[in-house]
Design an enzyme around this catalytic site. Structure first.
Site, mmCIF file in Angstrom:
data_model
loop_
_atom_site.group_PDB
_atom_site.id
_atom_site.type_symbol
_atom_site.label_atom_id
_atom_site.label_comp_id
_atom_site.label_asym_id
_atom_site.label_seq_id
_atom_site.Cartn_x
_atom_site.Cartn_y
_atom_site.Cartn_z
ATOM 1 N N GLY A 1 3.425 -0.154 -7.961
ATOM 2 C CA GLY A 1 2.266 -1.019 -7.757
ATOM 3 C C GLY A 1 1.125 -0.363 -7.034
ATOM 4 O O GLY A 1 -0.029 -0.507 -7.407
ATOM 5 N N ASP B 1 1.214 0.839 -1.359
ATOM 6 C CA ASP B 1 1.957 1.759 -0.517
ATOM 7 C C ASP B 1 1.020 2.148 0.634
ATOM 8 O O ASP B 1 0.058 2.865 0.438
ATOM 9 C CB ASP B 1 2.315 2.957 -1.396
ATOM 10 C CG ASP B 1 3.147 3.993 -0.711
ATOM 11 O OD1 ASP B 1 3.190 3.975 0.526
ATOM 12 O OD2 ASP B 1 3.734 4.825 -1.403
ATOM 13 N N SER C 1 3.810 7.093 -2.669
ATOM 14 C CA SER C 1 4.217 7.068 -4.067
ATOM 15 C C SER C 1 3.227 7.812 -4.969
ATOM 16 O O SER C 1 3.500 8.013 -6.144
ATOM 17 C CB SER C 1 4.361 5.619 -4.550
ATOM 18 O OG SER C 1 3.148 4.913 -4.379
ATOM 19 N N GLY D 1 3.293 -4.322 -6.782
ATOM 20 C CA GLY D 1 4.221 -3.954 -7.840
ATOM 21 C C GLY D 1 5.625 -4.390 -7.462
ATOM 22 O O GLY D 1 6.090 -4.128 -6.347
ATOM 23 N N VAL D 2 6.319 -5.051 -8.385
ATOM 24 C CA VAL D 2 7.624 -5.633 -8.070
ATOM 25 C C VAL D 2 8.641 -4.575 -7.642
ATOM 26 O O VAL D 2 9.404 -4.777 -6.698
ATOM 27 C CB VAL D 2 8.176 -6.417 -9.282
ATOM 28 C CG1 VAL D 2 9.622 -6.852 -9.042
ATOM 29 C CG2 VAL D 2 7.310 -7.639 -9.563
ATOM 30 N N HIS E 1 8.187 -3.376 -4.018
ATOM 31 C CA HIS E 1 8.084 -4.527 -3.116
ATOM 32 C C HIS E 1 9.462 -5.039 -2.698
ATOM 33 O O HIS E 1 9.732 -5.227 -1.504
ATOM 34 C CB HIS E 1 7.296 -5.624 -3.823
ATOM 35 C CG HIS E 1 7.134 -6.890 -3.048
ATOM 36 N ND1 HIS E 1 6.662 -6.922 -1.752
ATOM 37 C CD2 HIS E 1 7.380 -8.188 -3.383
ATOM 38 C CE1 HIS E 1 6.624 -8.179 -1.327
ATOM 39 N NE2 HIS E 1 7.055 -8.966 -2.301
ATOM 40 N N TYR F 1 8.350 -2.838 10.122
ATOM 41 C CA TYR F 1 8.665 -3.285 8.759
ATOM 42 C C TYR F 1 8.472 -2.130 7.787
ATOM 43 O O TYR F 1 7.388 -1.562 7.702
ATOM 44 C CB TYR F 1 7.769 -4.469 8.392
ATOM 45 C CG TYR F 1 7.967 -5.019 6.998
ATOM 46 C CD1 TYR F 1 9.238 -5.130 6.428
ATOM 47 C CD2 TYR F 1 6.875 -5.440 6.254
ATOM 48 C CE1 TYR F 1 9.410 -5.650 5.160
ATOM 49 C CE2 TYR F 1 7.037 -5.972 4.977
ATOM 50 C CZ TYR F 1 8.302 -6.068 4.431
ATOM 51 O OH TYR F 1 8.466 -6.587 3.173
ATOM 52 N N ASN G 1 8.085 -1.881 4.614
ATOM 53 C CA ASN G 1 7.052 -1.965 3.580
ATOM 54 C C ASN G 1 5.646 -1.762 4.143
ATOM 55 O O ASN G 1 4.685 -1.660 3.376
ATOM 56 C CB ASN G 1 7.123 -3.307 2.833
ATOM 57 C CG ASN G 1 7.915 -3.201 1.545
ATOM 58 O OD1 ASN G 1 8.434 -2.140 1.205
ATOM 59 N ND2 ASN G 1 8.017 -4.289 0.813
ATOM 60 N N TYR G 2 5.521 -1.719 5.469
ATOM 61 C CA TYR G 2 4.264 -1.303 6.098
ATOM 62 C C TYR G 2 4.475 0.106 6.646
ATOM 63 O O TYR G 2 4.396 0.343 7.852
ATOM 64 C CB TYR G 2 3.859 -2.242 7.236
ATOM 65 C CG TYR G 2 3.605 -3.671 6.809
ATOM 66 C CD1 TYR G 2 3.224 -3.971 5.513
ATOM 67 C CD2 TYR G 2 3.734 -4.711 7.713
ATOM 68 C CE1 TYR G 2 2.982 -5.279 5.122
ATOM 69 C CE2 TYR G 2 3.494 -6.035 7.333
ATOM 70 C CZ TYR G 2 3.121 -6.305 6.032
ATOM 71 O OH TYR G 2 2.888 -7.604 5.655
#
Length: 557
Positions: free
Chosen positions: A105, A108, A113, A175-176, A179, A468, A470-471
């Protein structure tokens, strides 16, 4: 499979000393040897000399800092059309020693990525063309390919059912694939948990190029990919996610309070009640600077952005009993469908049609740096005032406070790698953004957010100070810049912050499933060196392990 010319293998061992054309040619040659028709497909390979290279690279990059002139660029972008194309890319990259980055996605935060702060050259495999979605209301599930966005997923589910949703993100352009690997929180988290908590199955391509489902990869690996962060265990091809019931009509509101309207005391109260509210109610707080009307002065604005899984009258009763300090009125509230609430929570104007979700584009693009924290006891009013003072010294800072409690407090810390559960009142996301591309401007704004993060140390979780995944935040530490394997101790500097005690299990699973550490990036899960070497000596370069390899199944299409 045709044998791979040794000439190219030998050449690529010299890659650090050769031109970028060698990487492009070698990778292209290998793909053509393994799949004759693949290299004949148009618009699937993009080199820096291709006129479309920059637009493809930038297509899903939300953080302009990661595509600035001073950021590293890939030697090649490969956009597969089918999962078999990814298999071939993995097989070739492993043979050639090419580092791959996988992008689904682009949200990032550190761009790992599609860019790199490590030395080895790399190729980006962009999964944006893999975005199939198959909703099965009778089964209560949906299969979604990695390149689809959360917005597309929500839209396709709502097409089939007005009373089903998916627990996942608030930003619809996510993006799934990546995520869900980080956990995936959103407005349904207090009712149903994270996206990763509701993952039923997945397809992943391992370092040997095999496509494995949940049974094939084994429960250890399936545990690891649900919250253990992307890019460490394999390439996520698709997820099977659980559908959850939502009312046909939900209620939302945005209520803004400034300092003059008592923002400090209201926010102090929110901290005490947000995790204890009815689990059908999700109220997050967006904190930023704003202008005092008709003056040149600035103030702090706190916006309470909420979703209630029910009607407006019931919401009013809950708020009067549990959080009267906000002063919510019926006029502040709007009843709508769950799909419409997705747009409302994401900040879209109410006149925007839900079909905008199919565009898959982020609502904004800027240069930014982000950080995160988890809070276990309310921040006192004097602590909040210290935040306000620092905010008013900066141009466009933002904090987002997301409440926990409800289902999040009932799921075990070790259920999946995501450990931030019972005892967490709320999560803080810090974002500082700017629009000037100059590096000195970036350094100034990054320095500010680091100082704010340092100020917050006394008010947030400790031992470890949680973050976290994803951060992503490279300030927490990173793997060796030269691409060599990193020690467990060094990786613990960020691993324990993201995963707490689950980090130990992630490392063990990584060592068994990917002993050669093929899947790596700046903060990927490391392998244990002693065990990794013994695995290599026993199994050569096949990446098998007794525990994770047993009973694997390849899915053929």
């Amino acid at each position: 499979m045709a044998s791979f010319p040794r000439f190219f293998v030998l050449l690529f061992l010299l890659a650090p000393f050769c031109s970028s054309n060698l990487i492009q040619d070698s990778f292209h040659q290998c793909l053509s040897v393994n799949t004759d028709s693949l290299t004949q497909l148009p618009n699937i390979f993009f080199t820096p000399n291709n006129p479309s290279f920059t637009s493809v690279l930038n297509s899903t990059a939300q953080n302009l800092r990661c595509i600035a002139s001073y950021a590293a660029k890939p030697q090649l972008i490969f956009t597969p059309l089918h999962e078999t194309h990814i298999q071939t890319a993995v097989i070739c990259a492993k043979k050639l020693g090419i580092q791959l980055r996988f992008r689904s996605g682009g949200h990032d935060y550190e761009g790992m990525s599609y860019t790199s702060v490590m030395d080895p050259p790399y190729v980006v495999v962009d999964l944006a063309k893999l975005r199939g979605i198959n909703v099965d209301v009778q089964d209560g599930s949906v299969w979604v390919e990695a390149g689809a966005t959360i917005g597309e997923l929500y839209y396709r589910v709502a097409e089939k059912s007005k009373t089903h949703g998916v627990p996942a993100g608030l930003c619809t352009s996510l993006g799934v694939g990546g995520h869900i690997t980080g956990g995936a929180y959103g407005s349904l988290m207090r009712k149903y948990g994270l996206g990763a908590d509701n993952a039923l199955d997945a397809k992943i391509i391992d370092a040997s190029g095999r496509i494995l489902d949940r049974k094939g990869m084994g429960e250890d690996v399936f545990w690891a990919i649900r919250g253990g962060g992307g890019g460490s265990f394999g390439v996520i091809v698709s997820w099977k996610l659980k559908l959850v019931p939502v009312p046909e009509t939900v209620t939302v509101f945005n209520v803004q309070r400034t300092l003059k309207q008592g923002a400090t005391k209201i926010l102090y109260k929110w901290q005490q009640v947000a995790d204890k509210l009815d689990e059908n109610l999700f109220i997050r707080v967006l904190i930023q600077n704003s202008n005092v009307p008709n003056t040149t002065q600035r103030t702090i604005s706190t916006t309470y952005n909420a979703l209630y899984l029910g009607d407006v009258n019931t919401l009013q009763e809950i708020m009067k009993e549990s959080f009267p300090e906000l002063g919510l009125t019926k006029e502040d509230c709007f009843e709508m469908s769950w799909l419409e609430s997705v747009l409302f929570i994401a900040g879209y104007p109410r006149v925007v049609p839900t079909s905008v979700l199919l565009a898959g584009k982020p609502a904004f693009l800027n240069y930014f740096k982000a950080k995160s924290d988890f809070v276990t006891s309310p921040i006192p009013e004097e602590g909040l005032e210290g935040i306000w003072k620092r905010f008013l010294e900066e141009e466009s800072p933002l904090m987002i406070w997301n409440p926990y409690g409800g289902m999040m407090a009932r799921i075990s810390e070790s259920s999946i790698p995501f450990p931030h559960r019972n005892g967490i009142l709320f999560k803080i996301q810090y974002v500082n953004s700017w629009m000037n591309p100059e590096k000195k401007v970036m350094n100034k704004h990054v320095d500010w957010i680091r100082k704010l993060h340092n100020y917050m140390t006394r008010y947030v979780s400790m031992f470890p100070r949680q973050a976290y995944v994803n951060y992503r935040d490279l300030d927490l530490g990173m793997n060796d810049k030269n691409g060599d394997d990193t020690s467990f101790v060094k990786a613990s500097s960020w691993g324990t912050k993201y995963f707490k005690d689950n980090f130990n299990r992630l490392v063990k699973i990584k060592t068994e499933f990917d002993p050669d550490n093929f899947f790596k990036h700046e903060q990927s899960i490391p392998v244990l060196p002693v065990k990794g070497k013994s695995q290599r000596s026993k199994n050569g370069k096949k990446g098998k392990s007794k525990k994770c390899g047993k009973g694997r199944k390849v899915i053929h299409h």
